[in-house]
Design an enzyme around this catalytic site. Sequence first.
Site, PDB file in Angstrom:
ATOM      1  N   LEU A  58       0.833  -1.206   0.000  1.00 15.75           N
ATOM      2  CA  LEU A  58       0.000   0.000   0.000  1.00 15.75           C
ATOM      3  C   LEU A  58       0.869   1.259   0.000  1.00 15.75           C
ATOM      4  O   LEU A  58       1.706   1.444   0.883  1.00 15.75           O
ATOM      5  CB  LEU A  58      -0.925   0.011   1.217  1.00 15.75           C
ATOM      6  CG  LEU A  58      -1.824  -1.222   1.388  1.00 15.75           C
ATOM      7  CD1 LEU A  58      -2.841  -0.969   2.500  1.00 15.75           C
ATOM      8  CD2 LEU A  58      -2.515  -1.591   0.085  1.00 15.75           C
ATOM      9  N   ARG A 108       2.477  14.745   6.528  1.00 12.33           N
ATOM     10  CA  ARG A 108       3.382  15.104   7.631  1.00 12.33           C
ATOM     11  C   ARG A 108       4.849  15.159   7.214  1.00 12.33           C
ATOM     12  O   ARG A 108       5.685  15.660   7.951  1.00 12.33           O
ATOM     13  CB  ARG A 108       3.205  14.125   8.806  1.00 12.33           C
ATOM     14  CG  ARG A 108       2.015  14.463   9.687  1.00 12.33           C
ATOM     15  CD  ARG A 108       1.861  13.451  10.797  1.00 12.33           C
ATOM     16  NE  ARG A 108       1.322  12.186  10.312  1.00 12.33           N
ATOM     17  CZ  ARG A 108       1.357  11.043  11.007  1.00 12.33           C
ATOM     18  NH1 ARG A 108       1.917  11.000  12.202  1.00 12.33           N
ATOM     19  NH2 ARG A 108       0.826   9.940  10.509  1.00 12.33           N
ATOM     20  N   ASN A 110      42.672  19.506 -21.011  1.00 16.09           N
ATOM     21  CA  ASN A 110      41.813  18.724 -21.905  1.00 16.09           C
ATOM     22  C   ASN A 110      40.780  19.570 -22.629  1.00 16.09           C
ATOM     23  O   ASN A 110      40.111  19.092 -23.519  1.00 16.09           O
ATOM     24  CB  ASN A 110      41.106  17.624 -21.104  1.00 16.09           C
ATOM     25  CG  ASN A 110      40.259  18.176 -19.968  1.00 16.09           C
ATOM     26  OD1 ASN A 110      40.528  19.259 -19.452  1.00 16.09           O
ATOM     27  ND2 ASN A 110      39.254  17.432 -19.577  1.00 16.09           N
TER      28      ASN A 110
HETATM   29  C1  UD1 Z   1      -3.174   1.696   9.761  1.00 15.31           C
HETATM   30  C2  UD1 Z   1      -4.080   0.681  10.418  1.00 15.31           C
HETATM   31  C3  UD1 Z   1      -3.734   0.588  11.907  1.00 15.31           C
HETATM   32  C4  UD1 Z   1      -2.272   0.240  12.086  1.00 15.31           C
HETATM   33  C5  UD1 Z   1      -1.391   1.222  11.331  1.00 15.31           C
HETATM   34  C6  UD1 Z   1       0.039   0.778  11.365  1.00 15.31           C
HETATM   35  C7  UD1 Z   1      -6.163   0.673   9.205  1.00 15.31           C
HETATM   36  C8  UD1 Z   1      -7.561   1.143   9.180  1.00 15.31           C
HETATM   37  N1  UD1 Z   1      -5.439   1.068  10.238  1.00 15.31           N
HETATM   38  O1  UD1 Z   1      -3.370   2.957  10.355  1.00 15.31           O
HETATM   39  O2  UD1 Z   1      -4.534  -0.381  12.537  1.00 15.31           O
HETATM   40  O3  UD1 Z   1      -1.933   0.238  13.467  1.00 15.31           O
HETATM   41  O4  UD1 Z   1      -1.805   1.304   9.951  1.00 15.31           O
HETATM   42  O5  UD1 Z   1       0.841   1.761  10.809  1.00 15.31           O
HETATM   43  O6  UD1 Z   1      -5.739  -0.061   8.337  1.00 15.31           O
HETATM   44  N2  UD1 Z   1      -2.885   3.802   2.493  1.00 15.31           N
HETATM   45  C9  UD1 Z   1      -3.364   3.673   1.216  1.00 15.31           C
HETATM   46  N3  UD1 Z   1      -4.594   4.157   0.933  1.00 15.31           N
HETATM   47  C10 UD1 Z   1      -5.363   4.763   1.856  1.00 15.31           C
HETATM   48  C11 UD1 Z   1      -4.878   4.883   3.170  1.00 15.31           C
HETATM   49  C12 UD1 Z   1      -3.628   4.398   3.463  1.00 15.31           C
HETATM   50  O7  UD1 Z   1      -2.673   3.137   0.349  1.00 15.31           O
HETATM   51  O8  UD1 Z   1      -6.476   5.170   1.527  1.00 15.31           O
HETATM   52  C13 UD1 Z   1      -1.551   3.310   2.799  1.00 15.31           C
HETATM   53  C14 UD1 Z   1      -0.608   4.417   3.199  1.00 15.31           C
HETATM   54  O9  UD1 Z   1       0.099   4.908   2.074  1.00 15.31           O
HETATM   55  C15 UD1 Z   1       0.325   3.720   4.170  1.00 15.31           C
HETATM   56  C16 UD1 Z   1      -0.550   2.638   4.796  1.00 15.31           C
HETATM   57  O10 UD1 Z   1      -1.629   2.453   3.908  1.00 15.31           O
HETATM   58  O11 UD1 Z   1       1.391   3.094   3.528  1.00 15.31           O
HETATM   59  C17 UD1 Z   1      -1.049   3.004   6.167  1.00 15.31           C
HETATM   60  O12 UD1 Z   1      -1.732   4.219   6.133  1.00 15.31           O
HETATM   61  P1  UD1 Z   1      -1.744   5.164   7.408  1.00 15.31           P
HETATM   62  O13 UD1 Z   1      -2.707   6.253   7.143  1.00 15.31           O
HETATM   63  O14 UD1 Z   1      -0.379   5.502   7.798  1.00 15.31           O
HETATM   64  O15 UD1 Z   1      -2.272   4.171   8.544  1.00 15.31           O
HETATM   65  P2  UD1 Z   1      -3.532   4.282   9.461  1.00 15.31           P
HETATM   66  O16 UD1 Z   1      -4.757   4.152   8.644  1.00 15.31           O
HETATM   67  O17 UD1 Z   1      -3.373   5.421  10.368  1.00 15.31           O
HETATM   68 CA    CA Z   2       1.439   5.323   9.014  1.00 11.59          CA
END
Ligand code: UD1
Ligand code: CA
Length: 482
Positions: A12, A19, A393
């Site tokens: 993902l 941030r 050169n």
């Molecule tokens: C998510 C998890 C949480 C976990 C945490 C660990 C969910 C709902 N929550 O948190 O339980 O403890 O990761 O880091 O899954 N991403 C996408 N598409 C989106 C949203 C996110 O590709 O729509 C990708 C982001 O690029 C990233 C990863 O998913 O690589 C995690 O996204 P982030 O927003 O950091 O995590 P949380 O949703 O806060």
């Molecule tokens: Ca994260």
Amino acid sequence: MTYPRPVAVIVLAAGEGTRMKSSIPKVLHTIGGRSLVHHAIAAARGVEPAYLQVVVRHERDRVAAHIAECDPDALVADQDEIKGTGRAVECGLAALPADLEGTVVVTYGDVPLLTSSTLADLLTAHASAGSAVTVVTAHIDDPTGYGRIVRDAAGGVARIVEHKDATDAERALTEVNSGIYAFDSGLLRAGLAALTTDNAQGEKYLTDVLGYARAQGRAVAAYAIADVWQTEGVNDKVQLARLGAELNRRTVEAAMREGAIVRDPATTWIDTTASVGRDTIVHPHTQLLGATSVGADCEIGPDTTLTDTEVGDGATVCRAQALLAVIGPGATVGPWAYLRPGTELGAEGKIGTFVETKNAQIGAGSKIPHLSYVGDATIGVDSNIGASSVFVNYDGVDKHRTVVGDHCRMGSDTMYVAPLTVGDGAYSGAGTVLRQDVPPGALAVSGGAQRNLEGWVPAHRPGTAAARAAEAALATEQGEQA
Ligand code: UD1
Ligand code: CA
């Protein structure tokens, strides 16, 4: 490594990463010489999935182009405007064959320290327990922000609750969701179809697939790992530096375990893609970057940066900067040398102090010991280039080449005005400006004979310290002659 192969790994990487406060997409920031997403792809590739897919959205073209460079076989899928990790996986899965069967692993593009071996262990645990979902979890002191693992009375994983949706009691739980999972593909497909956005963030949560599996009576397991670093993501530049330092600590430690002698691991930076041979001593403040490979029994540093540079066994490189250079076995470089692209120093050769080289092939045993610039040159074997020499050169429009033969003894302060050929065994006098080829065995000299204008200083600079010193010396000479 024996482990059950996954049918797909979905990485993902669609999140925006606000941030980071950066114009560079988050997953393109680098640590250890590779982008975050490249680290994630390399870990995924290590477990040999039939499909390796990255889900993108933010700056999709730029990220997709980068992914193609990292791994041409990686697939790229687009997430739409519906938000959440669940939607990301749903979009990914929709772009893979509909009859996909087996285990689907999900990882994050911004979690760079995860290793293939951890994924292999996850796959083994997932298969041997016969689970429908296995989530990698970690116990951490400050779980703020993470999804919490909620266990049932029997200790099994009941569900994951996001921090924003959690009760105070749930927020007190310190076992967190890393975001890395193994799913049975059929369960994943059905679970994603059942997701809603009925939560604090109005997103489709991938985590809700676990609760769905339990409701279907399927087995859900946690795979807790002690090495929390492997689950840590980069959200800002402070974490980028922290994880970069930890990755480096691991790379330097691995190099030492392979036989390198590192004097100061804290100031030594070795990219994931660089290598160091046995018993090579790495002195403080040394960076081995990119595809740099250093042989055995060398001494590198202090204060040395080698990028995409090859160093043969037994070479010494001190206080030097090199890019796309080759340093032969037993050769010596520095202190204070700058090797630019295309420098190839032969075995036992020397590029010495305050010497800059570029696009220069320097034969075995040949030496450029002091204060020189050698650009666009071919130098044979066992030749010596005197101090303070310049390979001229550039004529202001074009670059030209100089060829120096074998066993030449070239004087100090020789200017090699290219294009130029110096034959084998030739010499040049100090201060020679070479504008014509030098035949083998010739001594080249240039410039008129020296003229001394006697008494010039006292006559033209009367009263100066130099004039007084000259007058005193001349008076003494006259007295001795009398
Ligand atoms: C998510 C998890 C949480 C976990 C945490 C660990 C969910 C709902 N929550 O948190 O339980 O403890 O990761 O880091 O899954 N991403 C996408 N598409 C989106 C949203 C996110 O590709 O729509 C990708 C982001 O690029 C990233 C990863 O998913 O690589 C995690 O996204 P982030 O927003 O950091 O995590 P949380 O949703 O806060
Ligand atoms: Ca994260």
